[in-house]
Design a protein around this motif. Structure first.
Motif, PDB file in Angstrom:
ATOM      1  N   PRO A 150      10.116   1.248  -2.332  1.00 23.99           N
ATOM      2  CA  PRO A 150      11.211   0.444  -2.888  1.00 23.99           C
ATOM      3  C   PRO A 150      11.883   1.075  -4.088  1.00 23.99           C
ATOM      4  O   PRO A 150      13.088   0.920  -4.287  1.00 23.99           O
ATOM      5  N   VAL A 151      11.116   1.782  -4.926  1.00 29.04           N
ATOM      6  CA  VAL A 151      11.665   2.480  -6.086  1.00 29.04           C
ATOM      7  C   VAL A 151      10.913   3.792  -6.243  1.00 29.04           C
ATOM      8  O   VAL A 151       9.846   3.995  -5.646  1.00 29.04           O
ATOM      9  N   ASP A 152      11.427   4.686  -7.041  1.00 27.53           N
ATOM     10  CA  ASP A 152      10.766   5.958  -7.268  1.00 27.53           C
ATOM     11  C   ASP A 152       9.369   5.738  -7.847  1.00 27.53           C
ATOM     12  O   ASP A 152       9.174   4.960  -8.787  1.00 27.53           O
ATOM     13  N   GLY A 153       8.405   6.407  -7.248  1.00 30.70           N
ATOM     14  CA  GLY A 153       7.034   6.343  -7.744  1.00 30.70           C
ATOM     15  C   GLY A 153       6.201   5.218  -7.178  1.00 30.70           C
ATOM     16  O   GLY A 153       5.018   5.106  -7.513  1.00 30.70           O
ATOM     17  N   VAL A 154       6.767   4.381  -6.299  1.00 34.50           N
ATOM     18  CA  VAL A 154       6.040   3.248  -5.731  1.00 34.50           C
ATOM     19  C   VAL A 154       6.052   3.364  -4.209  1.00 34.50           C
ATOM     20  O   VAL A 154       7.126   3.539  -3.611  1.00 34.50           O
ATOM     21  N   THR A 155       4.894   3.298  -3.588  1.00 36.16           N
ATOM     22  CA  THR A 155       4.796   3.316  -2.131  1.00 36.16           C
ATOM     23  C   THR A 155       3.834   2.228  -1.663  1.00 36.16           C
ATOM     24  O   THR A 155       2.831   1.938  -2.311  1.00 36.16           O
ATOM     25  N   LEU A 156       4.167   1.654  -0.516  1.00 35.75           N
ATOM     26  CA  LEU A 156       3.325   0.663   0.145  1.00 35.75           C
ATOM     27  C   LEU A 156       3.207   1.063   1.611  1.00 35.75           C
ATOM     28  O   LEU A 156       4.222   1.359   2.255  1.00 35.75           O
ATOM     29  N   ASN A 157       1.985   1.068   2.123  1.00 38.06           N
ATOM     30  CA  ASN A 157       1.752   1.445   3.520  1.00 38.06           C
ATOM     31  C   ASN A 157       0.902   0.374   4.181  1.00 38.06           C
ATOM     32  O   ASN A 157      -0.192   0.067   3.714  1.00 38.06           O
ATOM     33  N   LEU A 158       1.417  -0.191   5.269  1.00 38.57           N
ATOM     34  CA  LEU A 158       0.719  -1.246   5.994  1.00 38.57           C
ATOM     35  C   LEU A 158       0.553  -0.802   7.444  1.00 38.57           C
ATOM     36  O   LEU A 158       1.516  -0.384   8.087  1.00 38.57           O
ATOM     37  N   THR A 159      -0.687  -0.883   7.958  1.00 42.66           N
ATOM     38  CA  THR A 159      -0.978  -0.471   9.331  1.00 42.66           C
ATOM     39  C   THR A 159      -1.809  -1.550  10.016  1.00 42.66           C
ATOM     40  O   THR A 159      -2.810  -2.018   9.462  1.00 42.66           O
ATOM     41  N   ALA A 160      -1.378  -1.939  11.212  1.00 40.44           N
ATOM     42  CA  ALA A 160      -2.174  -2.818  12.074  1.00 40.44           C
ATOM     43  C   ALA A 160      -2.680  -1.987  13.247  1.00 40.44           C
ATOM     44  O   ALA A 160      -1.931  -1.177  13.816  1.00 40.44           O
ATOM     45  N   PHE A 161      -3.951  -2.147  13.607  1.00 37.40           N
ATOM     46  CA  PHE A 161      -4.525  -1.276  14.639  1.00 37.40           C
ATOM     47  C   PHE A 161      -5.364  -2.062  15.633  1.00 37.40           C
ATOM     48  O   PHE A 161      -5.862  -3.166  15.342  1.00 37.40           O
ATOM     49  N   ASP A 162      -5.524  -1.472  16.803  1.00 32.68           N
ATOM     50  CA  ASP A 162      -6.399  -1.982  17.852  1.00 32.68           C
ATOM     51  C   ASP A 162      -7.057  -0.768  18.498  1.00 32.68           C
ATOM     52  O   ASP A 162      -6.407  -0.012  19.211  1.00 32.68           O
ATOM     53  N   ASN A 163      -8.339  -0.573  18.210  1.00 36.36           N
ATOM     54  CA  ASN A 163      -9.066   0.602  18.689  1.00 36.36           C
ATOM     55  C   ASN A 163     -10.294   0.158  19.477  1.00 36.36           C
ATOM     56  O   ASN A 163     -11.011  -0.759  19.061  1.00 36.36           O
TER      57      ASN A 163
END
Length: 668
Positions: free
Chosen positions: A487-500
């Motif tokens: 959203p802004v410089d220096g900020v990251t968000l990572n969301l993962t949904a999985f089915d293994n």
């Protein structure tokens, strides 16, 4: 003696070469592999940078890796108090026993023990690393066999990241010590890194006060490791990398005399070409050994002496990246691994102390992989796809037992097996808007049973677990989708949904009172969500990770009792958060809060290990340009961490531990 000689010839290679190209262009030597490809963004690769690696309160590699969402060892112990053979790594709750279902590489070389499949954490010092790259989910690519839960790639630090000399000494409140040093001179246009580390201490009590007896002992440890790495240019586009590592680790577990030892010597040679036709050629050899003494918890006598488990790993790979153009990044290659090992042990009477049986077990596994991958970038869209074919063999398997008189009572010679397996992976990533990317991937992968799972029975009081030479390969089918936000410089968000889902998952299955056997269950099926967050706001840094995992065993037939149950040692919730303040160069004040939910010790959900929340802290304060004071605190709230609970027999993890010391650095 053979362990000392293996790396000598490789390490004698030259460490400097041409200083300039024909047109006087300076050569750049990196000491790393080929550049990462566009597929990283599709599979949600998480990078752990060097500043975060240096901020681990325990100074242990497993503490560094625990900051990745969903990272799990089979037990909660670290490499000072765990049985080394239990130190397997997995993600997403795809466990079942202590073998690693995550492929771990150091400078491209697989690190799992050739016999057991555990990771020699005490031999890999975090201060030697540049960064760690974590990929969850199955993989094809180089050495892809074994990556049913993910891949962890560790990259060694080069001379550009290290001072000429770095050294540190720390002592904790139990009088234990940690000594480490790295020398990194530049030699011509190349460089060398010579490093060493020594950890020793009386250890803490793993046995609760109420269960201690006269034979109880602290978790004493004494380990050292030494490494030499040399990098040199051969031409303006070709780089030679040579690496050697030797380590020795001695531990005492629960009772006096219950001593465990691991030893290893590794060597590798790597050629990296960065011309029009890029290539990565690697060859390595590993010599490992393991010994273990089991002490009876009733007579407190020696009942088993696993004197030696010599194991050898040999392998290599060749990868080519042709200049196809058109937005394509193509990788094609082959890799090969051979893993040979044999355990030698004697069983003793807990009453008389005399030998009752002599056992030998082991064999050889090999894997030859051929792979092709293509990543295609089309403006905001990136596509990737890959296929891999593995020719695997399981050969020369045997288990023999003789009585005290030397008469053979069991002589099992197991039939050789071989086959081909094909795996694939593919996915897409689209930059949907500024700071918003969407990704999705699907994949398959396989893992051979280890020599340990196939041939070696073992006992952890009061439970005996049988081996099973008929085990089949594990096979993964997985899907995931995620969103990456900046959203802004220096900020990251990572969301993962999985089915293994891992079919034919190998688990330690209860088949009687205090008796288990390694068996293939129908599957371990895991669904969940992983969240990672990072923020760099001026002098303040935040890193957080959360994994919610719903894993269950799918079983039928003789293993029906496991159906619908959670795999052993798998928690539903794991989370960590680190806040660090770096007010000026060299300063660091950080705190890490980590939580792991309740998990069951066993496959039948009989014995529970309660949840645990710990607080760690690190303070670094420079006294001068060369000297820095270091303070570290582990489990500052002194949380009770149950690492084993078998029928009420309990082991505990690291209590409150405070370290203080000094580091020194000398620049170039």
């Amino acid at each position: 003696m053979r362990y000392v000689l293996i790396p000598v010839a490789l390490l004698a290679l030259p460490v400097s070469a041409h200083a300039e190209t024909a047109d006087d262009q300076t050569i750049v030597v990196t000491g790393q592999g080929l550049d990462r490809t566009a597929e990283d963004g599709i599979y949600g690769v998480q990078a752990i940078a060097r500043d975060r690696i240096a901020g681990a309160a325990s100074g242990r590699l497993e503490d560094v890796l625990a900051s990745a969402a969903g990272f799990q060892q089979f037990r909660r112990s670290d490499s000072r108090s765990a049985n080394p053979s239990a130190q397997g790594v997995t993600f997403r709750g795809l466990g079942g026993n202590a073998s690693s279902r995550t492929l771990i590489l150091l400078d491209g070389v697989p690190q799992a023990d050739p016999f057991f499949g555990y990771i020699p954490f005490s031999g890999i010092a975090p201060e030697r690393l540049s960064r760690v790259l974590v990929t969850r989910g199955g993989g094809s690519g180089a050495f892809g066999a074994g990556a049913v839960a993910g891949t962890i790639e560790m990259v060694s630090a080069g001379a550009d990241e290290l001072d000429l000399l770095n050294a540190s000494v720390l002592v904790n409140d139990r009088g234990e010590s940690e000594l480490s040093a790295t020398l990194a001179p530049e030699l011509g246009q190349g460089f060398a890194v010579l490093s060493g580390r020594w950890d020793r201490g009386q250890g803490f009590w793993t046995t609760p006060v109420a269960q201690r007896v006269a034979a109880s002992a602290r978790a004493r440890y004494d380990s050292w490791s030494a490494g030499l790495r040399a990098v040199a240019p051969l031409t303006d586009t070709v780089e030679l990398q040579v690496r050697g590592l030797a380590y020795d680790d001695q531990r005492t577990l629960r009772f006096a005399g219950a001593d465990t030892a691991t030893r290893g010597q590794d060597a590798s040679v790597r050629l990296v070409g960065r011309g029009a036709w890029q290539f990565d050629a690697l060859a390595y050899v590993q010599a490992r050994d393991f010994s273990n003494i089991v002490i009876s918890s009733t007579s407190f006598r020696k009942t088993l002496h696993q004197r030696r488990t010599p194991a050898t790993g040999i392998g290599g790979k060749l990868e080519l990246r042709p200049p196809v153009g058109g937005g394509h990044e193509v990788r094609l290659g082959a890799d090969w691994r051979s893993m040979t090992g044999r355990t030698q042990e004697e069983a003793y009477s807990g009453v008389t102390g005399l030998v009752t049986a002599r056992r030998r077990a082991g064999g050889r596994n090999t894997d030859l992989g051929l792979y092709l991958e293509d990543s295609w970038t089309l403006d905001a869209l990136t596509l990737t796809g890959g296929v891999r074919a593995d020719r695997w063999t399981i050969r020369d398997g045997s288990f023999t037992e003789a009585n005290a008189a030397g008469t053979t009572t069991i002589n099992n010679i197991f039939a050789d097996r071989a086959g081909w397996d094909v795996s694939w992976r593919g996915g897409a990533r689209v930059q949907a808007a500024a700071g918003v990317a969407l990704r999705a991937a699907a994949y398959t992968s396989l893992r051979q049973p280890t020599l340990n799972e196939l041939y070696r029975p073992f006992a952890v009081f009061p439970v005996t677990t049988r081996a099973n030479a008929a085990l089949r390969n594990e096979e993964l089918l997985g899907f995931e989708a995620g969103v990456d936000l900046a959203p802004v410089d220096g900020v990251t968000l990572n969301l993962t949904a999985f089915d293994n889902k891992v079919k034919n998952a190998i688990a330690n299955v209860t088949i009687g009172t205090n008796l288990r056997e390694r068996r293939n269950v129908d599957a371990v099926h895991s669904r969940g969500v992983e969240l990672a967050a990072s923020a760099r706001l001026g002098t303040v840094r935040f890193d957080g990770a959360l994994a919610l995992t719903d894993a269950e065993v799918q079983a039928s037939g003789a293993s029906l009792a496991l159906d619908g149950k959670r795999p052993a040692q798998v928690a539903k919730l794991a989370a960590s958060a680190t806040v660090a303040w770096m007010p000026r160069d060299g300063w660091l004040l950080s705190a890490t809060l980590r939580h792991i939910g309740a998990q069951y010790e066993d496959d039948l959900e009989t014995d529970l290990q309660p949840s645990a929340t710990t607080l760690d802290a690190v303070i670094r304060v420079p006294l001068s340009p060369r000297f820095t004071v270091v303070l570290r605190g582990e489990n500052l709230t002194d949380e009770t961490i149950v690492t084993r609970n078998q029928g009420g027999s309990i082991d505990l993890g690291t209590p409150r531990t405070v370290w203080a010391g000094l580091s020194v650095s000398i620049g170039r």
